[in-house]
Design a protein around this motif. Structure first.
Motif, PDB file in Angstrom:
ATOM      1  N   GLU A  12      29.901  85.503 106.525  1.00  0.00           N
ATOM      2  CA  GLU A  12      28.753  86.084 107.230  1.00  0.00           C
ATOM      3  C   GLU A  12      27.473  85.761 106.438  1.00  0.00           C
ATOM      4  OE1 GLU A  12      27.735  87.815 110.043  1.00  0.00           O
ATOM      5  OE2 GLU A  12      25.802  87.889 109.015  1.00  0.00           O
ATOM      6  N   GLN A  13      26.422  85.357 107.166  1.00  0.00           N
ATOM      7  CA  GLN A  13      25.190  84.957 106.471  1.00  0.00           C
ATOM      8  C   GLN A  13      24.430  86.142 105.850  1.00  0.00           C
ATOM      9  OE1 GLN A  13      22.569  83.106 109.311  1.00  0.00           O
ATOM     10  NE2 GLN A  13      22.331  84.938 110.539  1.00  0.00           N
ATOM     11  N   ALA A  14      24.564  87.331 106.427  1.00  0.00           N
ATOM     12  CA  ALA A  14      23.816  88.494 105.941  1.00  0.00           C
ATOM     13  C   ALA A  14      24.466  89.032 104.656  1.00  0.00           C
ATOM     14  CB  ALA A  14      23.789  89.576 107.015  1.00  0.00           C
ATOM     15  N   HIS A  15      23.757  89.959 103.998  1.00  0.00           N
ATOM     16  CA  HIS A  15      24.308  90.502 102.744  1.00  0.00           C
ATOM     17  C   HIS A  15      25.350  91.586 103.013  1.00  0.00           C
ATOM     18  CE1 HIS A  15      21.111  93.310 103.736  1.00  0.00           C
ATOM     19  NE2 HIS A  15      21.798  94.189 103.055  1.00  0.00           N
ATOM     20  N   ALA A  16      25.456  92.027 104.290  1.00  0.00           N
ATOM     21  CA  ALA A  16      26.451  93.044 104.664  1.00  0.00           C
ATOM     22  C   ALA A  16      26.616  92.985 106.172  1.00  0.00           C
ATOM     23  CB  ALA A  16      25.955  94.434 104.256  1.00  0.00           C
ATOM     24  N   PHE A  17      27.671  93.597 106.692  1.00  0.00           N
ATOM     25  CA  PHE A  17      27.800  93.694 108.142  1.00  0.00           C
ATOM     26  C   PHE A  17      26.682  94.596 108.654  1.00  0.00           C
ATOM     27  CE2 PHE A  17      32.433  93.032 107.125  1.00  0.00           C
ATOM     28  CZ  PHE A  17      32.531  91.791 107.734  1.00  0.00           C
ATOM     29  N   GLY A  18      26.141  94.273 109.810  1.00  0.00           N
ATOM     30  CA  GLY A  18      25.095  95.149 110.351  1.00  0.00           C
ATOM     31  C   GLY A  18      24.855  94.881 111.808  1.00  0.00           C
ATOM     32  N   GLU A  19      24.534  95.906 112.532  1.00  0.00           N
ATOM     33  CA  GLU A  19      24.167  95.782 113.951  1.00  0.00           C
ATOM     34  C   GLU A  19      22.896  96.564 114.170  1.00  0.00           C
ATOM     35  OE1 GLU A  19      24.333  94.679 116.880  1.00  0.00           O
ATOM     36  OE2 GLU A  19      26.269  93.718 117.248  1.00  0.00           O
ATOM     37  N   ILE A  20      22.248  96.288 115.280  1.00  0.00           N
ATOM     38  CA  ILE A  20      21.006  96.989 115.564  1.00  0.00           C
ATOM     39  C   ILE A  20      21.310  98.385 116.125  1.00  0.00           C
ATOM     40  CG2 ILE A  20      19.615  94.945 115.941  1.00  0.00           C
ATOM     41  CD1 ILE A  20      20.155  95.531 118.995  1.00  0.00           C
ATOM     42  N   GLY A  21      20.314  99.236 116.081  1.00  0.00           N
ATOM     43  CA  GLY A  21      20.459 100.577 116.635  1.00  0.00           C
ATOM     44  C   GLY A  21      20.129 100.559 118.106  1.00  0.00           C
ATOM     45  N   ALA A  22      21.097 100.195 118.923  1.00  0.00           N
ATOM     46  CA  ALA A  22      20.887 100.189 120.377  1.00  0.00           C
ATOM     47  C   ALA A  22      22.241 100.439 121.016  1.00  0.00           C
ATOM     48  CB  ALA A  22      20.316  98.846 120.831  1.00  0.00           C
ATOM     49  N   GLY A  23      22.218 100.727 122.298  1.00  0.00           N
ATOM     50  CA  GLY A  23      23.479 101.004 122.987  1.00  0.00           C
ATOM     51  C   GLY A  23      24.074  99.736 123.561  1.00  0.00           C
ATOM     52  N   VAL A  24      25.393  99.738 123.721  1.00  0.00           N
ATOM     53  CA  VAL A  24      26.058  98.635 124.404  1.00  0.00           C
ATOM     54  C   VAL A  24      27.188  99.245 125.251  1.00  0.00           C
ATOM     55  CG1 VAL A  24      27.469  98.095 122.362  1.00  0.00           C
ATOM     56  CG2 VAL A  24      27.198  96.377 124.127  1.00  0.00           C
ATOM     57  N   ARG A  61      13.509  98.209 123.977  1.00  0.00           N
ATOM     58  CA  ARG A  61      14.641  99.121 123.829  1.00  0.00           C
ATOM     59  C   ARG A  61      14.216 100.371 123.085  1.00  0.00           C
ATOM     60  NH1 ARG A  61      19.184  95.039 121.428  1.00  0.00           N
ATOM     61  NH2 ARG A  61      20.533  95.137 123.222  1.00  0.00           N
ATOM     62  N   GLY A  62      14.861 101.482 123.410  1.00  0.00           N
ATOM     63  CA  GLY A  62      14.544 102.725 122.712  1.00  0.00           C
ATOM     64  C   GLY A  62      15.732 103.661 122.704  1.00  0.00           C
ATOM     65  N   LEU A  63      15.754 104.575 121.737  1.00  0.00           N
ATOM     66  CA  LEU A  63      16.774 105.632 121.664  1.00  0.00           C
ATOM     67  C   LEU A  63      16.038 106.968 121.645  1.00  0.00           C
ATOM     68  CD1 LEU A  63      19.138 104.045 118.978  1.00  0.00           C
ATOM     69  CD2 LEU A  63      19.676 104.360 121.403  1.00  0.00           C
ATOM     70  N   ILE A  64      16.334 107.824 122.615  1.00  0.00           N
ATOM     71  CA  ILE A  64      15.577 109.072 122.778  1.00  0.00           C
ATOM     72  C   ILE A  64      16.513 110.252 122.506  1.00  0.00           C
ATOM     73  CG2 ILE A  64      14.085 110.363 124.381  1.00  0.00           C
ATOM     74  CD1 ILE A  64      13.266 107.384 124.081  1.00  0.00           C
ATOM     75  N   PRO A  65      16.084 111.207 121.681  1.00  0.00           N
ATOM     76  CA  PRO A  65      16.922 112.409 121.494  1.00  0.00           C
ATOM     77  C   PRO A  65      17.220 113.049 122.856  1.00  0.00           C
ATOM     78  CG  PRO A  65      15.066 112.415 119.974  1.00  0.00           C
ATOM     79  CD  PRO A  65      14.837 111.275 120.926  1.00  0.00           C
ATOM     80  N   MET A  66      18.484 113.401 123.080  1.00  0.00           N
ATOM     81  CA  MET A  66      18.892 113.824 124.418  1.00  0.00           C
ATOM     82  C   MET A  66      18.121 115.049 124.929  1.00  0.00           C
ATOM     83  SD  MET A  66      20.544 113.189 127.078  1.00  0.00           S
ATOM     84  CE  MET A  66      21.818 111.966 126.801  1.00  0.00           C
ATOM     85  N   GLN A  67      17.885 116.024 124.042  1.00  0.00           N
ATOM     86  CA  GLN A  67      17.223 117.234 124.543  1.00  0.00           C
ATOM     87  C   GLN A  67      15.830 116.917 125.090  1.00  0.00           C
ATOM     88  OE1 GLN A  67      18.924 120.107 125.041  1.00  0.00           O
ATOM     89  NE2 GLN A  67      17.093 120.474 126.285  1.00  0.00           N
ATOM     90  N   ARG A  68      15.146 115.989 124.400  1.00  0.00           N
ATOM     91  CA  ARG A  68      13.806 115.578 124.878  1.00  0.00           C
ATOM     92  C   ARG A  68      13.905 114.919 126.244  1.00  0.00           C
ATOM     93  NH1 ARG A  68      10.069 111.486 122.142  1.00  0.00           N
ATOM     94  NH2 ARG A  68       8.429 111.961 123.644  1.00  0.00           N
ATOM     95  N   ALA A  69      14.919 114.060 126.372  1.00  0.00           N
ATOM     96  CA  ALA A  69      15.103 113.347 127.634  1.00  0.00           C
ATOM     97  C   ALA A  69      15.418 114.333 128.765  1.00  0.00           C
ATOM     98  CB  ALA A  69      16.214 112.319 127.497  1.00  0.00           C
ATOM     99  N   VAL A  70      16.260 115.310 128.467  1.00  0.00           N
ATOM    100  CA  VAL A  70      16.609 116.319 129.490  1.00  0.00           C
ATOM    101  C   VAL A  70      15.357 117.094 129.891  1.00  0.00           C
ATOM    102  CG1 VAL A  70      17.884 118.474 129.894  1.00  0.00           C
ATOM    103  CG2 VAL A  70      19.028 116.543 128.782  1.00  0.00           C
TER     104      VAL A  70
END
Ligand code: FAD
Length: 432
Positions: free
Chosen positions: A35-47, A200-209
């Motif tokens: 792996e080219q990176a210094h560690a395994f890593g993924e972005i903070g998004a949903g899939v 892309r964004g991640l929203i705290p659920m209570q705020r979204a509700v």
């Protein structure tokens, strides 16, 4: 472990590389991952993963499936558990927030089954034994001898590694693909811009509700409109709402070496100015500064084959798709299941170099049609969501019918049948 079992080098430790490594190790195949990176890593998004992906995880390894279940999140309302997305009229400016018209719903087993990428990757990493992964190893080139000698990987830091065969899981900008096609300047070596980008964004659920209402925040929704669409679904066991806002543009992407650029919320408002109040409210919830992701794919020049001798491309390295089907990572996992089963066939180890070549040939022959169809179908689906598809426009009935038919083709496929077909193909190649 059979003594004559081959040494496989995997280049790239994203979802494809990790899942393949775990699936091969489970089958007793010797693996090293670079792996080219210094560690395994993924972005903070949903899939999100459709049912075909979940079946493929089980086929790769029950441990991968268990890891997925630890972090997977479905729609939060019990009566919406099988909903993939509710498709809403995002363009209706008269409907108050949370009251957009429901255009249609697509359902499937388990509905939108989604994970936070980084959390899923963390669980996968736990399944990789010590000593398998090597970091800061950026592949530059590959040397493949004509006979039985080892394939050599040359890394950017000047070091080399050898293996009996190499699987390129190095993603959309794969070096392995460029090498296989004969150089960086060859058609298909570089991915192409689809003239869509996404915030892309991640929203705290209570705020979204609080802002959108419970149904909109806690269950998967796709807000359709002209030249744009916004999708939301729950992740983190319902603690967070994932947002992806797509927009079609006529302008070129400024820097094809970087597929993301920093942006600001005011650009999201500009891109969605003609959309209704619910979409405006979703944008309100995004951070003021956010990244914008260019949507590239390999659709302009599909690879003629994924294999070249004992080197093979898998996952996005072979067939990077735009994300409109929510199936790119899932189809990578199907690839990994098929590849692991082929490489573990006793006939492959027995036949040595020609066995490995045959396994990669069978993989390519059997995976090309479905994976390259996905790339094209995803482009079409993105246009269906944005009322741009030729012959369809904003005709909701036609959009619904075509989306359903295309998604069924993805979700309905059975991994056991794909594996059986690949094994038959392998047997025929070895016999010839
Ligand atoms: P990558 O994740 O790109 O991993 C490649 C790895 O190889 C990286 O770790 C990289 O560092 C490493 N690497 C690269 N070059 C080298 C080199 N030269 N040497 C060594 N290592 C190297 N799919 C779904 O199924 N559902 C979804 O909901 C979904 N949503 C998406 C939303 C967006 C906006 C996008 C862009 C994609 C989405 N996808 C989705 C698609 C999915 O993200 C990809 O198909 C998947 O992540 C590809 O995994 P991969 O491991 O093949 O490639």
């Amino acid at each position: 472990m059979a003594d004559n079992s081959p040494n496989i080098a995997i280049v790239g430790g994203g979802i494809s590389g990790l899942v393949l490594a775990i699936a091969l190790i489970r089958r007793g195949t010797k693996v090293q991952l670079y792996e080219q990176a210094h560690a395994f890593g993924e972005i903070g998004a949903g899939v999100a993963f459709g049912p075909n992906s979940v079946r493929a995880m089980q086929a790769c390894s029950p441990d991968i499936h268990a890891a997925f279940l630890k972090v997977a999140t479905r729609n939060q309302w019990p009566d919406k558990r099988d909903v993939w997305f509710d498709f809403m009229d995002g363009y209706d400016k008269t409907a108050p927030v949370g009251k957009e018209k429901l255009l249609f719903t697509l359902t499937t087993e388990d509905g939108a089954n989604a994970v936070h990428r980084a959390h899923f990757l963390d669980e996968l990493v736990k399944l990789v034994p010590e000593g398998v992964a090597h970091f800061k190893k950026r592949l530059d080139t590959i040397e493949q001898p004509a006979g039985d000698g080892k394939v050599r990987l040359r890394f950017h830091d000047g070091t080399t590694a050898e293996a009996d065969a190499v699987v390129g899981c190095d993603g959309i900008k794969a070096r392995t693909r460029a090498w296989m096609l004969g150089g960086d300047d060859k058609p298909g070596a570089a991915p192409v811009y689809t003239y869509k980008y996404a915030y892309r964004g991640l929203i705290p659920m209570q705020r979204a509700v609080d802002e959108l209402g419970e149904d909109n925040a806690k269950n998967a929704k796709m807000h359709l409109g002209k030249d744009g669409h916004i999708l939301t679904f729950p992740v983190n066991k319902g603690e967070t709402m994932n947002v992806v806002a797509f927009h079609t543009t006529q302008e070129d992407w400024p820097d094809t070496r970087h597929l993301t650029r920093s942006s600001e919320k005011k650009h999201v408002y500009d891109d969605f100015e003609d959309f209704g109040p619910t979409v405006q409210k979703i944008i309100d919830l995004l951070e003021p500064n956010l990244d914008c992701w260019a949507i590239f794919d390999t659709g302009a020049h599909p690879m003629p084959a994924y294999n070249k001798g004992r080197v093979c491309c898998l996952g996005d390295a072979g067939h990077a798709t735009s994300p409109h089907h929510g199936a790119g990572a899932g189809i990578c996992i199907e690839d990994a299941a098929v590849m692991a089963e082929l490489l573990a066939e006793p006939s492959v180890a027995k036949a040595g170099t020609s066995g490995l070549e045959a396994a990669f040939q069978a993989f390519s022959d059997c995976r090309k049609e479905r994976t390259q169809w996905l790339v094209q179908s995803s482009r079409r689906t993105g246009d269906l969501y944005e009322w741009r598809a030729e012959g369809v426009g904003n005709d909701v009935e036609k959009i619904h019918a075509e989306c359903e038919e295309r998604d069924e083709k993805i979700w309905g496929s059975q991994i056991e049948e794909m594996v059986a077909e690949a094994k038959q193909s392998l047997a025929a190649i070895l016999k010839a």
